[in-house]
Motif scaffolding. Sequence first.
Motif, PDB file in Angstrom:
ATOM      1  N   LEU A   1      -1.854  -7.397   7.149  1.00 43.98           N
ATOM      2  CA  LEU A   1      -1.056  -6.629   6.485  1.00 43.98           C
ATOM      3  C   LEU A   1      -0.339  -5.390   6.772  1.00 43.98           C
ATOM      4  CD1 LEU A   1      -3.595  -7.101   2.931  1.00 43.98           C
ATOM      5  CD2 LEU A   1      -1.041  -8.939   3.680  1.00 43.98           C
ATOM      6  N   ARG A   2       0.717  -4.918   6.172  1.00 44.40           N
ATOM      7  CA  ARG A   2       0.798  -3.975   6.030  1.00 44.40           C
ATOM      8  C   ARG A   2       0.414  -2.950   5.441  1.00 44.40           C
ATOM      9  NH1 ARG A   2       5.990  -3.405   8.827  1.00 44.40           N
ATOM     10  NH2 ARG A   2       7.488  -5.397   8.942  1.00 44.40           N
ATOM     11  N   SER A   3       1.005  -1.373   5.687  1.00 47.71           N
ATOM     12  CA  SER A   3      -0.037   0.083   5.172  1.00 47.71           C
ATOM     13  C   SER A   3       1.068   0.085   4.041  1.00 47.71           C
ATOM     14  CB  SER A   3      -0.594   0.952   5.609  1.00 47.71           C
ATOM     15  OG  SER A   3      -1.318   0.452   7.164  1.00 47.71           O
ATOM     16  N   ASN A   4       0.843   0.454   2.579  1.00 44.47           N
ATOM     17  CA  ASN A   4       1.534   1.284   2.340  1.00 44.47           C
ATOM     18  C   ASN A   4       2.238   3.094   2.736  1.00 44.47           C
ATOM     19  OD1 ASN A   4       3.448   2.571   0.609  1.00 44.47           O
ATOM     20  ND2 ASN A   4       1.566   2.180  -1.461  1.00 44.47           N
ATOM     21  N   MET A   5       3.653   3.134   3.181  1.00 44.64           N
ATOM     22  CA  MET A   5       3.761   4.124   4.013  1.00 44.64           C
ATOM     23  C   MET A   5       4.385   4.979   3.351  1.00 44.64           C
ATOM     24  SD  MET A   5       3.259   2.871   7.163  1.00 44.64           S
ATOM     25  CE  MET A   5       4.259   4.046   8.327  1.00 44.64           C
ATOM     26  N   ASP A   6       4.346   4.960   1.398  1.00 48.15           N
ATOM     27  CA  ASP A   6       4.794   5.932   0.868  1.00 48.15           C
ATOM     28  C   ASP A   6       3.989   6.804   0.664  1.00 48.15           C
ATOM     29  OD1 ASP A   6       7.220   5.080   1.233  1.00 48.15           O
ATOM     30  OD2 ASP A   6       6.921   3.721  -1.023  1.00 48.15           O
ATOM     31  N   SER A   7       2.046   6.017   1.207  1.00 49.97           N
ATOM     32  CA  SER A   7       1.093   6.726   0.602  1.00 49.97           C
ATOM     33  C   SER A   7       0.783   7.878   1.620  1.00 49.97           C
ATOM     34  CB  SER A   7      -0.257   5.567   0.468  1.00 49.97           C
ATOM     35  OG  SER A   7      -0.638   5.333   1.090  1.00 49.97           O
ATOM     36  N   GLU A   8       0.477   9.106   0.940  1.00 50.70           N
ATOM     37  CA  GLU A   8       0.003   9.714   2.390  1.00 50.70           C
ATOM     38  C   GLU A   8      -0.506   9.130   3.340  1.00 50.70           C
ATOM     39  OE1 GLU A   8      -1.234  13.798   0.995  1.00 50.70           O
ATOM     40  OE2 GLU A   8       1.089  14.161  -0.239  1.00 50.70           O
ATOM     41  N   THR A   9      -1.896   8.556   3.018  1.00 53.04           N
ATOM     42  CA  THR A   9      -3.356   7.734   3.956  1.00 53.04           C
ATOM     43  C   THR A   9      -2.746   6.586   4.000  1.00 53.04           C
ATOM     44  OG1 THR A   9      -3.964   7.688   1.895  1.00 53.04           O
ATOM     45  CG2 THR A   9      -5.016   9.544   2.610  1.00 53.04           C
ATOM     46  N   ARG A  10      -1.377   6.034   4.101  1.00 51.25           N
ATOM     47  CA  ARG A  10      -1.239   5.008   4.272  1.00 51.25           C
ATOM     48  C   ARG A  10      -2.345   3.511   3.771  1.00 51.25           C
ATOM     49  NH1 ARG A  10       2.015   6.884   5.525  1.00 51.25           N
ATOM     50  NH2 ARG A  10       3.373   8.081   7.749  1.00 51.25           N
ATOM     51  N   ASP A  11      -2.309   3.649   2.313  1.00 53.96           N
ATOM     52  CA  ASP A  11      -3.587   2.460   2.112  1.00 53.96           C
ATOM     53  C   ASP A  11      -3.069   1.333   2.188  1.00 53.96           C
ATOM     54  OD1 ASP A  11      -4.697   5.233   1.523  1.00 53.96           O
ATOM     55  OD2 ASP A  11      -3.869   4.970  -0.528  1.00 53.96           O
ATOM     56  N   CYS A  12      -3.906   0.448   1.822  1.00 54.45           N
ATOM     57  CA  CYS A  12      -3.359  -1.099   1.622  1.00 54.45           C
ATOM     58  C   CYS A  12      -2.072  -1.141   0.523  1.00 54.45           C
ATOM     59  CB  CYS A  12      -4.889  -1.924   1.315  1.00 54.45           C
ATOM     60  SG  CYS A  12      -3.885  -3.978   1.329  1.00 54.45           S
ATOM     61  N   THR A  13      -1.059  -2.023   0.930  1.00 47.87           N
ATOM     62  CA  THR A  13       0.015  -1.904   0.383  1.00 47.87           C
ATOM     63  C   THR A  13       0.116  -2.315  -0.913  1.00 47.87           C
ATOM     64  OG1 THR A  13       2.326  -3.509   0.526  1.00 47.87           O
ATOM     65  CG2 THR A  13       0.317  -4.560   1.594  1.00 47.87           C
ATOM     66  N   PHE A  14      -1.331  -3.275  -1.016  1.00 50.06           N
ATOM     67  CA  PHE A  14      -1.587  -4.277  -2.013  1.00 50.06           C
ATOM     68  C   PHE A  14      -2.396  -2.935  -3.466  1.00 50.06           C
ATOM     69  CE2 PHE A  14      -0.394  -7.916  -0.354  1.00 50.06           C
ATOM     70  CZ  PHE A  14       0.702  -8.027  -0.620  1.00 50.06           C
ATOM     71  N   LEU A  15      -2.609  -2.021  -2.888  1.00 46.54           N
ATOM     72  CA  LEU A  15      -3.653  -1.018  -4.216  1.00 46.54           C
ATOM     73  C   LEU A  15      -3.292  -0.305  -4.990  1.00 46.54           C
ATOM     74  CD1 LEU A  15      -7.139   0.123  -3.899  1.00 46.54           C
ATOM     75  CD2 LEU A  15      -6.541   2.028  -2.963  1.00 46.54           C
ATOM     76  N   ARG A  16      -3.851  -0.036  -6.125  1.00 42.16           N
ATOM     77  CA  ARG A  16      -3.188   0.009  -7.161  1.00 42.16           C
ATOM     78  C   ARG A  16      -3.405   1.512  -7.773  1.00 42.16           C
ATOM     79  NH1 ARG A  16      -4.240  -4.290 -11.376  1.00 42.16           N
ATOM     80  NH2 ARG A  16      -2.502  -6.319 -10.475  1.00 42.16           N
ATOM     81  N   PRO A  17      -2.390   2.545  -8.680  1.00 40.96           N
ATOM     82  CA  PRO A  17      -3.076   3.715  -8.414  1.00 40.96           C
ATOM     83  C   PRO A  17      -5.018   3.880  -8.758  1.00 40.96           C
ATOM     84  CG  PRO A  17      -1.162   3.267  -8.853  1.00 40.96           C
ATOM     85  CD  PRO A  17      -1.820   1.828  -8.907  1.00 40.96           C
ATOM     86  N   ASP A  18      -4.853   2.617  -9.865  1.00 41.20           N
ATOM     87  CA  ASP A  18      -6.093   3.006  -9.944  1.00 41.20           C
ATOM     88  C   ASP A  18      -7.606   2.123  -8.979  1.00 41.20           C
ATOM     89  OD1 ASP A  18      -5.660   0.246 -10.307  1.00 41.20           O
ATOM     90  OD2 ASP A  18      -5.802   0.424 -12.831  1.00 41.20           O
ATOM     91  N   ASN A  19      -6.934   2.010  -8.558  1.00 41.94           N
ATOM     92  CA  ASN A  19      -8.317   1.265  -7.431  1.00 41.94           C
ATOM     93  C   ASN A  19      -8.309   0.144  -7.811  1.00 41.94           C
ATOM     94  OD1 ASN A  19      -8.502   3.658  -5.672  1.00 41.94           O
ATOM     95  ND2 ASN A  19     -10.195   4.730  -6.851  1.00 41.94           N
ATOM     96  N   THR A  20      -7.536  -0.475  -8.633  1.00 40.14           N
ATOM     97  CA  THR A  20      -7.552  -2.419  -8.499  1.00 40.14           C
ATOM     98  C   THR A  20      -6.722  -2.890  -7.396  1.00 40.14           C
ATOM     99  OG1 THR A  20      -6.074  -2.696 -10.101  1.00 40.14           O
ATOM    100  CG2 THR A  20      -8.728  -2.081 -10.919  1.00 40.14           C
ATOM    101  N   CYS A  21      -7.193  -4.193  -6.963  1.00 36.02           N
ATOM    102  CA  CYS A  21      -6.148  -4.883  -5.902  1.00 36.02           C
ATOM    103  C   CYS A  21      -5.096  -5.524  -6.356  1.00 36.02           C
ATOM    104  CB  CYS A  21      -7.419  -5.870  -5.069  1.00 36.02           C
ATOM    105  SG  CYS A  21      -6.011  -6.896  -4.121  1.00 36.02           S
ATOM    106  N   ALA A  22      -3.625  -5.530  -6.230  1.00 32.70           N
ATOM    107  CA  ALA A  22      -2.604  -6.125  -6.909  1.00 32.70           C
ATOM    108  C   ALA A  22      -2.636  -7.626  -6.747  1.00 32.70           C
ATOM    109  CB  ALA A  22      -1.268  -5.138  -7.075  1.00 32.70           C
ATOM    110  N   ILE A  23      -3.602  -8.183  -6.160  1.00 29.53           N
ATOM    111  CA  ILE A  23      -4.155  -9.575  -5.720  1.00 29.53           C
ATOM    112  C   ILE A  23      -4.949  -9.797  -5.566  1.00 29.53           C
ATOM    113  CG2 ILE A  23      -1.498  -9.685  -4.411  1.00 29.53           C
ATOM    114  CD1 ILE A  23      -3.314  -9.361  -1.823  1.00 29.53           C
ATOM    115  N   HIS A  24      -5.858  -9.167  -6.659  1.00 30.45           N
ATOM    116  CA  HIS A  24      -7.428  -9.713  -6.982  1.00 30.45           C
ATOM    117  C   HIS A  24      -7.241 -11.107  -6.733  1.00 30.45           C
ATOM    118  CE1 HIS A  24     -11.105  -8.990  -6.926  1.00 30.45           C
ATOM    119  NE2 HIS A  24     -11.743  -9.112  -7.811  1.00 30.45           N
ATOM    120  N   PRO A  25      -6.709 -11.412  -7.440  1.00 30.65           N
ATOM    121  CA  PRO A  25      -7.316 -13.482  -7.488  1.00 30.65           C
ATOM    122  C   PRO A  25      -7.052 -13.978  -6.306  1.00 30.65           C
ATOM    123  CG  PRO A  25      -5.761 -12.833  -9.282  1.00 30.65           C
ATOM    124  CD  PRO A  25      -5.619 -11.631  -8.325  1.00 30.65           C
TER     125      PRO A  25
END
Length: 260
Positions: A108-132
């Motif tokens: 998976l790619r990292s989220n290049m908009d996040s300073e820390t290069r988080d997972c592309t599916f990590l939401r701001p509230d620390n939940t996963c956008a593709i959890h299921p």
Amino acid sequence: MWPSRNTKKAGRTRTASNDTSEAAAPAPAAGAAAAAAALDPGLEAFKALIGERRFTCTQCGKCCTGAGEVWVSDAEAANIARHLNLPLARFLALHCHAYSRVEGFRLLRSNMDSETRDCTFLRPDNTCAIHPVRPLQCSTYPWWPELMDDKEWQLEKDTICEGFDHAEAPPTDLHAAAQQLKLATIQEYQKRLAYKPSRKQSKKAAAAAQQQAGSSSSSSRTVKAHGAGQAKAGGSSSSNSDVSWQEKLRKLQGMLDFEG
Ligand code: SF4
Ligand code: SF4
């Protein structure tokens, strides 16, 4: 070097089962699930590996944050694309690296908009956008074969996941955890078998093997004088790590009745 999903050097694993409500309901890759069902070696050995370990997720999000590796199988990629209502090609272009050394798997790619290069599916509230439909790598955490080693468990606990042996962790559902460990083990084994080393890595491995063959044919006096540890230390760190993985894989093969 083998591909690793555990990126302690980068200070992070990409794993989060950051929703404990589904901890016992992983979304396994179709291939791994079928393999597990077909092999059905029993779970006792996996339960023994888990032992007294306990875990709960505090949803801190740390395991999905920062540079790291999340692998998805082809089947998982198709599943996630369906979940997102995206054509597979679009999903791969947007969310996966184009090239992988592990046949049948993508990173998976990292989220290049996040300073820390988080997972592309990590939401701001620390939940996963593709959890299921999150990758097996994520849904089986922390029941990974490499973490069933006491030192590795401790290192992960100290550097990444505050949920390991957490004071408020409920007693481990050994059966569910062992099932997850089994699935994670099978997938890790499949990934390692599918790994295609670069030409440079192949040359390095061949040189290390040659060096090892040379040192094992040297006089027994040398081995006795320096001891087993010293005799091993002749190889490079990567060859030592490969040797250690070969040992682990032999154990896993025994447990899973794999033909290597
Ligand atoms: S690091 Fe551990 S506690 Fe934090 S979100 Fe990930 S699994 Fe949960
Ligand atoms: S896919 Fe979800 S669970 Fe996995 S690392 Fe990304 S945000 Fe975390």
